[in-house]
Scaffold this motif. Sequence first.
Motif, PDB file in Angstrom:
ATOM      1  N   SER A  41       3.430  15.001 -25.700  1.00 19.72           N
ATOM      2  CA  SER A  41       1.706  16.166 -25.108  1.00 19.72           C
ATOM      3  C   SER A  41       0.377  14.831 -25.038  1.00 19.72           C
ATOM      4  CB  SER A  41       0.949  17.183 -24.562  1.00 19.72           C
ATOM      5  OG  SER A  41       0.910  17.770 -26.022  1.00 19.72           O
ATOM      6  N   SER A  42       0.739  14.282 -27.140  1.00 21.76           N
ATOM      7  CA  SER A  42      -0.121  13.653 -27.452  1.00 21.76           C
ATOM      8  C   SER A  42       0.860  12.969 -28.551  1.00 21.76           C
ATOM      9  CB  SER A  42      -1.425  14.207 -27.743  1.00 21.76           C
ATOM     10  OG  SER A  42      -0.869  15.065 -29.021  1.00 21.76           O
ATOM     11  N   ILE A  43       0.121  11.628 -29.040  1.00 22.63           N
ATOM     12  CA  ILE A  43       0.622  10.751 -29.752  1.00 22.63           C
ATOM     13  C   ILE A  43      -0.590  10.482 -30.898  1.00 22.63           C
ATOM     14  CG2 ILE A  43       1.737   8.644 -31.059  1.00 22.63           C
ATOM     15  CD1 ILE A  43       2.960   8.919 -27.892  1.00 22.63           C
ATOM     16  N   LYS A  44      -0.710  10.259 -32.187  1.00 22.03           N
ATOM     17  CA  LYS A  44      -1.574  10.101 -33.508  1.00 22.03           C
ATOM     18  C   LYS A  44      -0.986   9.561 -33.976  1.00 22.03           C
ATOM     19  CE  LYS A  44      -5.504  12.598 -35.580  1.00 22.03           C
ATOM     20  NZ  LYS A  44      -5.772  13.460 -36.404  1.00 22.03           N
ATOM     21  N   SER A  45      -1.503   8.730 -34.373  1.00 24.31           N
ATOM     22  CA  SER A  45      -0.759   7.509 -35.987  1.00 24.31           C
ATOM     23  C   SER A  45      -1.910   6.647 -37.014  1.00 24.31           C
ATOM     24  CB  SER A  45      -0.801   6.552 -35.206  1.00 24.31           C
ATOM     25  OG  SER A  45       0.313   5.436 -36.192  1.00 24.31           O
ATOM     26  N   GLN A  46      -1.979   6.716 -37.534  1.00 25.13           N
ATOM     27  CA  GLN A  46      -2.841   6.447 -38.817  1.00 25.13           C
ATOM     28  C   GLN A  46      -2.280   4.483 -40.016  1.00 25.13           C
ATOM     29  OE1 GLN A  46      -5.200   8.942 -40.774  1.00 25.13           O
ATOM     30  NE2 GLN A  46      -4.878   8.204 -42.955  1.00 25.13           N
ATOM     31  N   HIS A  47      -2.827   4.030 -40.077  1.00 28.06           N
ATOM     32  CA  HIS A  47      -1.877   2.684 -40.455  1.00 28.06           C
ATOM     33  C   HIS A  47      -2.316   2.222 -41.706  1.00 28.06           C
ATOM     34  CE1 HIS A  47      -1.275  -1.766 -41.475  1.00 28.06           C
ATOM     35  NE2 HIS A  47      -0.326  -1.458 -41.268  1.00 28.06           N
ATOM     36  N   ASP A  48      -2.139   1.929 -42.292  1.00 26.21           N
ATOM     37  CA  ASP A  48      -2.275   1.665 -44.421  1.00 26.21           C
ATOM     38  C   ASP A  48      -1.723   0.203 -44.613  1.00 26.21           C
ATOM     39  OD1 ASP A  48      -1.587   1.570 -47.505  1.00 26.21           O
ATOM     40  OD2 ASP A  48      -2.919   3.522 -47.342  1.00 26.21           O
ATOM     41  N   ASN A  49      -2.866  -0.425 -45.202  1.00 27.74           N
ATOM     42  CA  ASN A  49      -2.790  -1.611 -44.689  1.00 27.74           C
ATOM     43  C   ASN A  49      -1.896  -1.954 -46.075  1.00 27.74           C
ATOM     44  OD1 ASN A  49      -3.745  -3.130 -42.821  1.00 27.74           O
ATOM     45  ND2 ASN A  49      -5.722  -2.625 -44.015  1.00 27.74           N
ATOM     46  N   SER A  50      -2.002  -1.133 -47.228  1.00 28.80           N
ATOM     47  CA  SER A  50      -1.164  -1.236 -48.535  1.00 28.80           C
ATOM     48  C   SER A  50       0.370  -1.020 -48.327  1.00 28.80           C
ATOM     49  CB  SER A  50      -2.317  -1.071 -50.319  1.00 28.80           C
ATOM     50  OG  SER A  50      -1.341   0.181 -49.581  1.00 28.80           O
ATOM     51  N   GLU A  52       1.414  -1.227 -45.351  1.00 30.58           N
ATOM     52  CA  GLU A  52       1.943  -1.664 -43.989  1.00 30.58           C
ATOM     53  C   GLU A  52       2.404  -0.841 -43.034  1.00 30.58           C
ATOM     54  OE1 GLU A  52      -0.433  -4.258 -43.309  1.00 30.58           O
ATOM     55  OE2 GLU A  52      -0.517  -5.721 -44.658  1.00 30.58           O
ATOM     56  N   ASP A  53       2.492   0.266 -42.979  1.00 31.10           N
ATOM     57  CA  ASP A  53       3.329   0.986 -42.559  1.00 31.10           C
ATOM     58  C   ASP A  53       1.932   2.314 -41.426  1.00 31.10           C
ATOM     59  OD1 ASP A  53       5.851   2.372 -41.504  1.00 31.10           O
ATOM     60  OD2 ASP A  53       5.229   3.556 -43.123  1.00 31.10           O
ATOM     61  N   ARG A  54       2.789   3.413 -40.588  1.00 27.46           N
ATOM     62  CA  ARG A  54       1.780   3.563 -40.055  1.00 27.46           C
ATOM     63  C   ARG A  54       2.885   5.529 -40.183  1.00 27.46           C
ATOM     64  NH1 ARG A  54      -1.929   3.345 -36.222  1.00 27.46           N
ATOM     65  NH2 ARG A  54      -1.434   0.609 -36.083  1.00 27.46           N
ATOM     66  N   ILE A  55       2.149   6.571 -40.085  1.00 31.38           N
ATOM     67  CA  ILE A  55       2.662   7.798 -39.648  1.00 31.38           C
ATOM     68  C   ILE A  55       1.946   8.866 -38.932  1.00 31.38           C
ATOM     69  CG2 ILE A  55       2.235   8.501 -42.925  1.00 31.38           C
ATOM     70  CD1 ILE A  55      -0.909   9.351 -42.193  1.00 31.38           C
ATOM     71  N   TRP A  56       2.680   8.837 -37.969  1.00 27.89           N
ATOM     72  CA  TRP A  56       2.707   9.895 -36.908  1.00 27.89           C
ATOM     73  C   TRP A  56       2.216  11.345 -37.268  1.00 27.89           C
ATOM     74  CZ3 TRP A  56       2.813   6.293 -33.195  1.00 27.89           C
ATOM     75  CH2 TRP A  56       3.039   5.167 -33.901  1.00 27.89           C
ATOM     76  N   GLU A  57       1.898  11.799 -35.985  1.00 34.40           N
ATOM     77  CA  GLU A  57       1.539  13.238 -35.426  1.00 34.40           C
ATOM     78  C   GLU A  57       2.087  13.369 -34.090  1.00 34.40           C
ATOM     79  OE1 GLU A  57      -1.591  16.195 -34.831  1.00 34.40           O
ATOM     80  OE2 GLU A  57      -1.487  15.043 -36.503  1.00 34.40           O
ATOM     81  N   PHE A  58       2.294  14.159 -33.730  1.00 29.84           N
ATOM     82  CA  PHE A  58       2.781  14.934 -32.337  1.00 29.84           C
ATOM     83  C   PHE A  58       2.129  16.216 -31.658  1.00 29.84           C
ATOM     84  CE2 PHE A  58       5.649  11.418 -33.965  1.00 29.84           C
ATOM     85  CZ  PHE A  58       5.998  10.379 -33.281  1.00 29.84           C
ATOM     86  N   PRO A 136      -6.344   3.235 -36.769  1.00 29.09           N
ATOM     87  CA  PRO A 136      -6.117   4.869 -35.545  1.00 29.09           C
ATOM     88  C   PRO A 136      -6.114   5.054 -34.800  1.00 29.09           C
ATOM     89  CG  PRO A 136      -7.680   5.187 -37.613  1.00 29.09           C
ATOM     90  CD  PRO A 136      -7.575   3.927 -37.862  1.00 29.09           C
ATOM     91  N   PHE A 137      -4.692   5.964 -34.070  1.00 30.50           N
ATOM     92  CA  PHE A 137      -4.904   5.908 -32.778  1.00 30.50           C
ATOM     93  C   PHE A 137      -5.110   7.123 -32.448  1.00 30.50           C
ATOM     94  CE2 PHE A 137      -0.997   4.431 -32.765  1.00 30.50           C
ATOM     95  CZ  PHE A 137      -0.644   5.409 -31.302  1.00 30.50           C
ATOM     96  N   HIS A 138      -5.504   7.821 -31.365  1.00 22.31           N
ATOM     97  CA  HIS A 138      -4.573   9.353 -30.666  1.00 22.31           C
ATOM     98  C   HIS A 138      -5.121   9.099 -29.183  1.00 22.31           C
ATOM     99  CE1 HIS A 138      -5.665  13.922 -30.640  1.00 22.31           C
ATOM    100  NE2 HIS A 138      -3.735  13.781 -29.824  1.00 22.31           N
ATOM    101  N   TRP A 139      -3.532   9.282 -28.447  1.00 24.24           N
ATOM    102  CA  TRP A 139      -3.115   9.456 -27.475  1.00 24.24           C
ATOM    103  C   TRP A 139      -3.272  10.492 -26.633  1.00 24.24           C
ATOM    104  CZ3 TRP A 139       1.376   9.093 -24.342  1.00 24.24           C
ATOM    105  CH2 TRP A 139       0.661   8.781 -23.122  1.00 24.24           C
ATOM    106  N   VAL A 140      -3.390  10.757 -25.940  1.00 26.61           N
ATOM    107  CA  VAL A 140      -3.252  12.116 -24.902  1.00 26.61           C
ATOM    108  C   VAL A 140      -2.507  11.402 -23.193  1.00 26.61           C
ATOM    109  CG1 VAL A 140      -3.933  14.420 -24.154  1.00 26.61           C
ATOM    110  CG2 VAL A 140      -4.608  13.619 -26.251  1.00 26.61           C
ATOM    111  N   VAL A 141      -1.513  11.840 -23.134  1.00 24.13           N
ATOM    112  CA  VAL A 141      -0.951  11.955 -21.962  1.00 24.13           C
ATOM    113  C   VAL A 141      -1.876  12.593 -21.308  1.00 24.13           C
ATOM    114  CG1 VAL A 141       0.901  12.538 -19.844  1.00 24.13           C
ATOM    115  CG2 VAL A 141       1.477  12.179 -23.046  1.00 24.13           C
ATOM    116  N   PRO A 142      -2.378  11.623 -19.882  1.00 16.77           N
ATOM    117  CA  PRO A 142      -3.204  12.338 -19.280  1.00 16.77           C
ATOM    118  C   PRO A 142      -2.647  13.568 -17.993  1.00 16.77           C
ATOM    119  CG  PRO A 142      -2.956   9.635 -18.920  1.00 16.77           C
ATOM    120  CD  PRO A 142      -1.676  10.529 -19.852  1.00 16.77           C
ATOM    121  N   ASN A 143      -3.129  14.599 -17.597  1.00 14.47           N
ATOM    122  CA  ASN A 143      -2.878  15.771 -16.959  1.00 14.47           C
ATOM    123  C   ASN A 143      -2.321  15.720 -15.762  1.00 14.47           C
ATOM    124  OD1 ASN A 143      -1.844  18.263 -17.483  1.00 14.47           O
ATOM    125  ND2 ASN A 143      -4.127  19.504 -17.466  1.00 14.47           N
TER     126      ASN A 143
END
Length: 173
Positions: A41-50, A52-58, A136-143
């Motif tokens: 129902s939602s996706i959150k992600s954060q990028h690290d420039n050192s 060069e990858d992302r971590i994820w939360e759902f 970073p981003f946090h996207w929520v699926v529209p209800n």
Amino acid sequence: MKTPALLLLLTGLLANGQESRWENAYDQPLDFNCPAGQTISSIKSQHDNSKEDRIWEFTCTDTFDPSAECSMSPYANDFDQTFTYECPPNHIMAGMSSYHDSGKEDRRWQFYCCRSNGYCTANCEWTTYVNYFDEPFHWVVPNPNYLVGAESYHDNGKEDRRWMYKYCSKVQC
């Protein structure tokens, strides 16, 4: 005197409840599936420039009964490739899996999709890009919709991906 101490304790508990619970570490595999009967129902992600990858939360929401039929897709991309992935017809996304290559500074992606008899997807739409490179981003699926697809492209200069998502309503069929 007890009131300030209690207020500090409650503030600390509330702050802890809002901390992110990342499903992977930088440069490490991601393997996330919602509990049985639920979908993303939602996706959150954060990028690290050192790194060069992302971590994820759902986060997940109740969608089907726990006996829904689910399967993992083959890899949707090779490193540095654009991809568009859509769950099979009438399936909803319930998980994602990927691994990172530090030489390519990119991930290969698989998607876990589920369906339940008697339900179909309808009225589908794609988002615009939900993120900029390195942010970073946090996207929520529209209800009251459900996630059914993902599209992404990789930029070798930024060593990051931009993301769009497809969502649909769930109807009886």
